[in-house]
Design a protein around this motif. Sequence first.
Motif, PDB file in Angstrom:
ATOM      1  N   PRO A 294       8.794  51.192  12.065  1.00  0.00           N
ATOM      2  CA  PRO A 294       7.671  50.607  11.225  1.00  0.00           C
ATOM      3  C   PRO A 294       6.846  49.918  10.702  1.00  0.00           C
ATOM      4  O   PRO A 294       6.694  50.160   8.907  1.00  0.00           O
ATOM      5  CB  PRO A 294       8.577  48.562  12.467  1.00  0.00           C
ATOM      6  CG  PRO A 294       8.808  49.725  13.449  1.00  0.00           C
ATOM      7  CD  PRO A 294       9.173  50.644  13.865  1.00  0.00           C
ATOM      8  N   GLU A 295       5.714  50.765  11.916  1.00  0.00           N
ATOM      9  CA  GLU A 295       4.223  51.004  11.531  1.00  0.00           C
ATOM     10  C   GLU A 295       4.457  52.127   9.703  1.00  0.00           C
ATOM     11  O   GLU A 295       3.138  51.805   9.054  1.00  0.00           O
ATOM     12  CB  GLU A 295       3.199  50.875  12.354  1.00  0.00           C
ATOM     13  CG  GLU A 295       1.663  51.196  12.170  1.00  0.00           C
ATOM     14  CD  GLU A 295       0.785  51.055  12.677  1.00  0.00           C
ATOM     15  OE1 GLU A 295      -0.495  51.064  13.478  1.00  0.00           O
ATOM     16  OE2 GLU A 295       1.249  51.033  14.195  1.00  0.00           O
TER      17      GLU A 295
ATOM     18  N   VAL B 187       5.541  51.759  22.068  1.00  0.00           N
ATOM     19  CA  VAL B 187       6.356  50.781  20.982  1.00  0.00           C
ATOM     20  C   VAL B 187       6.446  51.933  19.316  1.00  0.00           C
ATOM     21  O   VAL B 187       5.960  53.086  19.167  1.00  0.00           O
ATOM     22  CB  VAL B 187       4.902  50.554  20.045  1.00  0.00           C
ATOM     23  CG1 VAL B 187       5.773  49.865  18.831  1.00  0.00           C
ATOM     24  CG2 VAL B 187       4.605  49.184  21.384  1.00  0.00           C
TER      25      VAL B 187
ATOM     26  N   THR C 280       2.134  50.617  26.540  1.00  0.00           N
ATOM     27  CA  THR C 280       2.725  48.805  25.837  1.00  0.00           C
ATOM     28  C   THR C 280       3.708  49.667  24.796  1.00  0.00           C
ATOM     29  O   THR C 280       4.143  49.703  23.915  1.00  0.00           O
ATOM     30  CB  THR C 280       3.245  48.152  26.135  1.00  0.00           C
ATOM     31  OG1 THR C 280       2.539  47.317  26.996  1.00  0.00           O
ATOM     32  CG2 THR C 280       3.872  46.922  25.252  1.00  0.00           C
TER      33      THR C 280
ATOM     34  N   PRO D 146       4.646  42.782  16.611  1.00  0.00           N
ATOM     35  CA  PRO D 146       4.906  41.945  17.000  1.00  0.00           C
ATOM     36  C   PRO D 146       6.473  42.506  18.219  1.00  0.00           C
ATOM     37  O   PRO D 146       6.941  41.658  19.230  1.00  0.00           O
ATOM     38  CB  PRO D 146       6.653  41.632  15.116  1.00  0.00           C
ATOM     39  CG  PRO D 146       5.117  42.188  14.793  1.00  0.00           C
ATOM     40  CD  PRO D 146       4.984  43.231  14.999  1.00  0.00           C
ATOM     41  N   LEU D 147       6.157  44.089  17.721  1.00  0.00           N
ATOM     42  CA  LEU D 147       7.356  45.213  18.805  1.00  0.00           C
ATOM     43  C   LEU D 147       6.168  44.637  20.336  1.00  0.00           C
ATOM     44  O   LEU D 147       7.247  44.582  21.489  1.00  0.00           O
ATOM     45  CB  LEU D 147       7.790  46.401  19.105  1.00  0.00           C
ATOM     46  CG  LEU D 147       8.193  46.534  17.466  1.00  0.00           C
ATOM     47  CD1 LEU D 147       7.850  47.881  16.976  1.00  0.00           C
ATOM     48  CD2 LEU D 147      10.022  45.647  17.647  1.00  0.00           C
ATOM     49  N   ALA D 148       5.478  44.869  20.564  1.00  0.00           N
ATOM     50  CA  ALA D 148       4.460  45.027  21.690  1.00  0.00           C
ATOM     51  C   ALA D 148       3.976  43.849  22.683  1.00  0.00           C
ATOM     52  O   ALA D 148       3.710  43.092  22.968  1.00  0.00           O
ATOM     53  CB  ALA D 148       2.645  45.656  21.882  1.00  0.00           C
ATOM     54  N   TRP D 149       4.065  42.679  21.451  1.00  0.00           N
ATOM     55  CA  TRP D 149       3.276  41.146  21.956  1.00  0.00           C
ATOM     56  C   TRP D 149       4.299  40.361  22.712  1.00  0.00           C
ATOM     57  O   TRP D 149       3.151  40.323  23.946  1.00  0.00           O
ATOM     58  CB  TRP D 149       3.082  40.422  20.108  1.00  0.00           C
ATOM     59  CG  TRP D 149       2.558  38.730  20.680  1.00  0.00           C
ATOM     60  CD1 TRP D 149       3.447  38.064  21.588  1.00  0.00           C
ATOM     61  CD2 TRP D 149       1.610  37.893  21.341  1.00  0.00           C
ATOM     62  NE1 TRP D 149       2.432  36.479  21.099  1.00  0.00           N
ATOM     63  CE2 TRP D 149       1.487  37.067  21.621  1.00  0.00           C
ATOM     64  CE3 TRP D 149       0.805  38.807  21.876  1.00  0.00           C
ATOM     65  CZ2 TRP D 149       0.745  36.468  22.227  1.00  0.00           C
ATOM     66  CZ3 TRP D 149      -0.646  37.984  22.448  1.00  0.00           C
ATOM     67  CH2 TRP D 149      -1.163  36.566  22.308  1.00  0.00           C
TER      68      TRP D 149
ATOM     69  N   SER E  61       3.907  47.176  14.939  1.00  0.00           N
ATOM     70  CA  SER E  61       3.660  47.513  16.022  1.00  0.00           C
ATOM     71  C   SER E  61       3.346  45.754  16.673  1.00  0.00           C
ATOM     72  O   SER E  61       4.076  46.422  17.748  1.00  0.00           O
ATOM     73  CB  SER E  61       3.050  48.167  16.550  1.00  0.00           C
ATOM     74  OG  SER E  61       2.919  49.611  15.389  1.00  0.00           O
TER      75      SER E  61
ATOM     76  N   GLN F  96       6.137  41.711  24.977  1.00  0.00           N
ATOM     77  CA  GLN F  96       5.644  42.582  26.419  1.00  0.00           C
ATOM     78  C   GLN F  96       4.129  42.298  27.464  1.00  0.00           C
ATOM     79  O   GLN F  96       3.718  41.829  28.565  1.00  0.00           O
ATOM     80  CB  GLN F  96       5.498  44.190  26.688  1.00  0.00           C
ATOM     81  CG  GLN F  96       5.415  44.228  28.016  1.00  0.00           C
ATOM     82  CD  GLN F  96       6.827  44.741  28.436  1.00  0.00           C
ATOM     83  OE1 GLN F  96       8.220  44.172  28.368  1.00  0.00           O
ATOM     84  NE2 GLN F  96       6.397  44.329  29.914  1.00  0.00           N
TER      85      GLN F  96
END
Length: 272
Positions: free
Chosen positions: A173-174, A169, A165, A194-197, A192, A199
């Motif tokens: 952003p990071e 991402v 995951t 907030p985008l992976a959490w 990163s 999932q």
Amino acid sequence: MSPMEPSLSERARAAGPCLGCVLATAAILLAVIASFLYLGIDFRALVARESLASMAKFVAEFFPPDLSPDFLGRTAWGALQTLAVSALGTLIAMLGGAALALPASGRFGPALRQVSRLLLNLLRSVPELVWAALMVLAAGLGPFAGVLALALHTSGVFGRLFGETLENVPPVPERALRDAGSGAVAAFAYGSLPLAWPQWLAYSLYRWEMNIRMAAVLGFVGAGGLGQMLYFHLSLFQQAQAATVIGAMFVLVFIVDAASGRLRRGLVPAHA
């Protein structure tokens, strides 16, 4: 494209069937046929009159289940123990999997990536029952051995899923936060993670459902809960009590499946 020019699908039909697809399909069919021949599977024995009569007699011994208040109380306590083992094992595995997912996704160089991936392969390649047998020797009989067994195996599963995951991402952003002067930890936490959490959480809920079933099975090697009760009563041919335990397993899995399904649907953003 000109009206007279053939479309892509028409050109594909004119070219004939894909040779690679035909060969792959033939290889799969041959593998399936060879598997049946090698295993010597005989479906006639399964539906023979003697087999059906034996299965019907065995199933009939489970009815009626034992619904006495004393045994229902002990079964409810075993279900709570199974639920606690699965939840705690999954929670520990989430932390361990997240810690291993960072190097496994290549964030700390290729050397640590290979080492962490090797460790993840080792953790998830050993079945939960084997981990449970080892943990029973180390920690003794009881729920603690089940928690450790689930945590070890599931950490390998989560590390692989969480790492993939993170690899998928978007890095923008990071990277923007790092370019703006943010530290590495803050950039990861706000760019990163907030985008992976979502999932990660969806994977965790789904795996928790599986761990409830496995926590019940681990009771067969002394890890407590419903599985240990089921093994005890089956070994004494107490089918009525075993039927009650099996029913409790079904109810527990059904409740958790429904609850986690609602939570997973809540992670999906509503479309306008």
